[in-house]
Design a protein around this motif. Sequence first.
Motif, short mmCIF file in Angstrom:
data_model
loop_
_atom_site.label_atom_id
_atom_site.label_comp_id
_atom_site.label_asym_id
_atom_site.label_seq_id
_atom_site.Cartn_x
_atom_site.Cartn_y
_atom_site.Cartn_z
N PRO A 1 -13.52 -68.69 83.52
CA PRO A 1 -12.85 -67.91 84.56
C PRO A 1 -11.35 -68.19 84.64
O PRO A 1 -10.90 -69.29 84.33
CB PRO A 1 -13.54 -68.38 85.85
CG PRO A 1 -14.12 -69.71 85.53
CD PRO A 1 -14.46 -69.68 84.08
N GLN A 2 -10.65 -67.18 85.08
CA GLN A 2 -9.20 -67.28 85.26
C GLN A 2 -8.90 -67.05 86.74
O GLN A 2 -9.31 -66.03 87.29
CB GLN A 2 -8.52 -66.22 84.41
CG GLN A 2 -7.11 -66.56 84.09
CD GLN A 2 -6.52 -65.66 83.01
OE1 GLN A 2 -7.21 -64.82 82.43
NE2 GLN A 2 -5.25 -65.84 82.75
N ILE A 3 -8.24 -68.00 87.38
CA ILE A 3 -7.90 -67.87 88.79
C ILE A 3 -6.40 -67.60 88.90
O ILE A 3 -5.60 -68.38 88.39
CB ILE A 3 -8.23 -69.17 89.59
CG1 ILE A 3 -9.66 -69.66 89.29
CG2 ILE A 3 -8.00 -68.96 91.08
CD1 ILE A 3 -10.78 -68.87 89.84
N ASP A 4 -6.04 -66.52 89.57
CA ASP A 4 -4.64 -66.08 89.67
C ASP A 4 -4.03 -66.00 88.28
O ASP A 4 -4.64 -65.49 87.37
CB ASP A 4 -3.84 -67.01 90.60
CG ASP A 4 -4.39 -66.97 92.03
OD1 ASP A 4 -4.94 -65.92 92.42
OD2 ASP A 4 -4.28 -67.99 92.74
N SER A 5 -2.83 -66.60 88.13
CA SER A 5 -2.17 -66.49 86.82
C SER A 5 -2.37 -67.76 86.00
O SER A 5 -1.70 -67.97 84.99
CB SER A 5 -0.69 -66.22 87.04
OG SER A 5 -0.18 -67.17 87.93
N ASN A 6 -3.30 -68.63 86.44
CA ASN A 6 -3.55 -69.87 85.70
C ASN A 6 -4.26 -69.57 84.38
O ASN A 6 -4.91 -68.53 84.24
CB ASN A 6 -4.42 -70.80 86.55
CG ASN A 6 -3.71 -71.22 87.81
OD1 ASN A 6 -2.71 -71.92 87.76
ND2 ASN A 6 -4.20 -70.76 88.95
N PRO A 7 -4.18 -70.50 83.42
CA PRO A 7 -4.92 -70.30 82.18
C PRO A 7 -6.43 -70.33 82.44
O PRO A 7 -6.87 -70.92 83.43
CB PRO A 7 -4.49 -71.49 81.30
CG PRO A 7 -3.69 -72.38 82.14
CD PRO A 7 -3.38 -71.72 83.44
N PRO A 8 -7.25 -69.72 81.57
CA PRO A 8 -8.70 -69.73 81.77
C PRO A 8 -9.22 -71.17 81.82
O PRO A 8 -8.73 -72.03 81.08
CB PRO A 8 -9.24 -69.01 80.54
CG PRO A 8 -8.10 -68.28 79.94
CD PRO A 8 -6.86 -69.01 80.35
N LEU A 9 -10.20 -71.40 82.67
CA LEU A 9 -10.77 -72.75 82.79
C LEU A 9 -11.93 -72.91 81.81
O LEU A 9 -12.69 -71.97 81.58
CB LEU A 9 -11.20 -72.99 84.24
CG LEU A 9 -10.02 -73.06 85.21
CD1 LEU A 9 -10.46 -72.90 86.65
CD2 LEU A 9 -9.28 -74.38 85.03
N PRO A 10 -12.10 -74.11 81.24
CA PRO A 10 -13.05 -74.31 80.13
C PRO A 10 -14.49 -74.48 80.58
O PRO A 10 -15.16 -75.44 80.24
CB PRO A 10 -12.52 -75.60 79.48
CG PRO A 10 -11.98 -76.38 80.64
CD PRO A 10 -11.39 -75.36 81.59
N ILE A 11 -14.96 -73.53 81.37
CA ILE A 11 -16.26 -73.71 82.02
C ILE A 11 -17.08 -72.42 81.97
O ILE A 11 -16.54 -71.32 82.07
CB ILE A 11 -16.05 -74.14 83.49
CG1 ILE A 11 -15.33 -75.49 83.52
CG2 ILE A 11 -17.37 -74.26 84.24
CD1 ILE A 11 -14.57 -75.76 84.76
N THR A 12 -18.40 -72.59 81.83
CA THR A 12 -19.35 -71.49 81.96
C THR A 12 -20.14 -71.71 83.25
O THR A 12 -20.54 -72.84 83.54
CB THR A 12 -20.32 -71.48 80.75
OG1 THR A 12 -19.54 -71.36 79.56
CG2 THR A 12 -21.31 -70.33 80.84
N LEU A 13 -20.34 -70.64 84.02
CA LEU A 13 -21.08 -70.74 85.29
C LEU A 13 -22.37 -69.93 85.21
O LEU A 13 -22.32 -68.74 84.89
CB LEU A 13 -20.25 -70.16 86.44
CG LEU A 13 -19.14 -70.98 87.09
CD1 LEU A 13 -17.99 -71.18 86.13
CD2 LEU A 13 -18.64 -70.25 88.32
#
Length: 250
Positions: free
Chosen positions: A108-120
């Motif tokens: 997932p990508q929150i706001d303009s941050n880079p994508p986070l290395p996680i699967t939910l």
Amino acid sequence: MKILVISDIHANLTALESVLEDAGAWDSLWCLGDLVGYGPDPNECIECVRQMPNLLCVLGNHDAAALQHIDPDSFNPEARQAILWTQETLTPASIAFLSSLPHRINSPQIDSNPPLPITLVHGSPRQPVWEYLLDTHNAGHNFDYFETPYCFVGHTHLPVIYVRLETQNLTHLLVPEPETILQLTPRAILNPGSVGQPRDRDPRASYALYDSEENTWYYRRVAYDVEAVQARMQAANLPERHIRRLALGW
Ligand code: ZN
């Protein structure tokens, strides 16, 4: 970024509110499914969660059952009774929210941050809605079903971590102590436990805070007014066994 990771609220608003109060400040709320089922406050819990900033939420098996995607007869008689009560109780707005939930969220990508290395997912990366990860053998196989370093799951109501040591072809089970901050190493499957119906003999609500900059998992437990929830369940005529288990955490 600080992420509040919760799962298996199971229509327990008192437990949910206690977690939100205890967690302090965070940037994004990730909910791993089963907002409803068992408990007396399905609409209230959905109303509370859906307003949260930067919310990411996946569908759980009880959510799917409440939406009539699953035959209630596939559950045991008491779970079935709770599902039928939930179906009758959900408002159109709650049904619309649950209907909007995906089975899986990747990086997932929150706001303009880079994508986070996680699967939910709710259950497992192999079967997002249904599979229970209860042992290292099954968990080990599931590392083949997601690409990211980490996968966050719920469903078992047990706060545990499966750590994969790829070079040794080994998967370890880690049962963290509450109030510990763990430094994460790739790869791992992490479960924050259940907010509304813990099953590890500790009745306190369970959750975690993931810090994406520090790469840490802060696992916490918080006591809540179990009796108030039990009284609402009695008033709604929900199954006696589900009422009793809350006080003991099973
Ligand atoms: Zn659940």
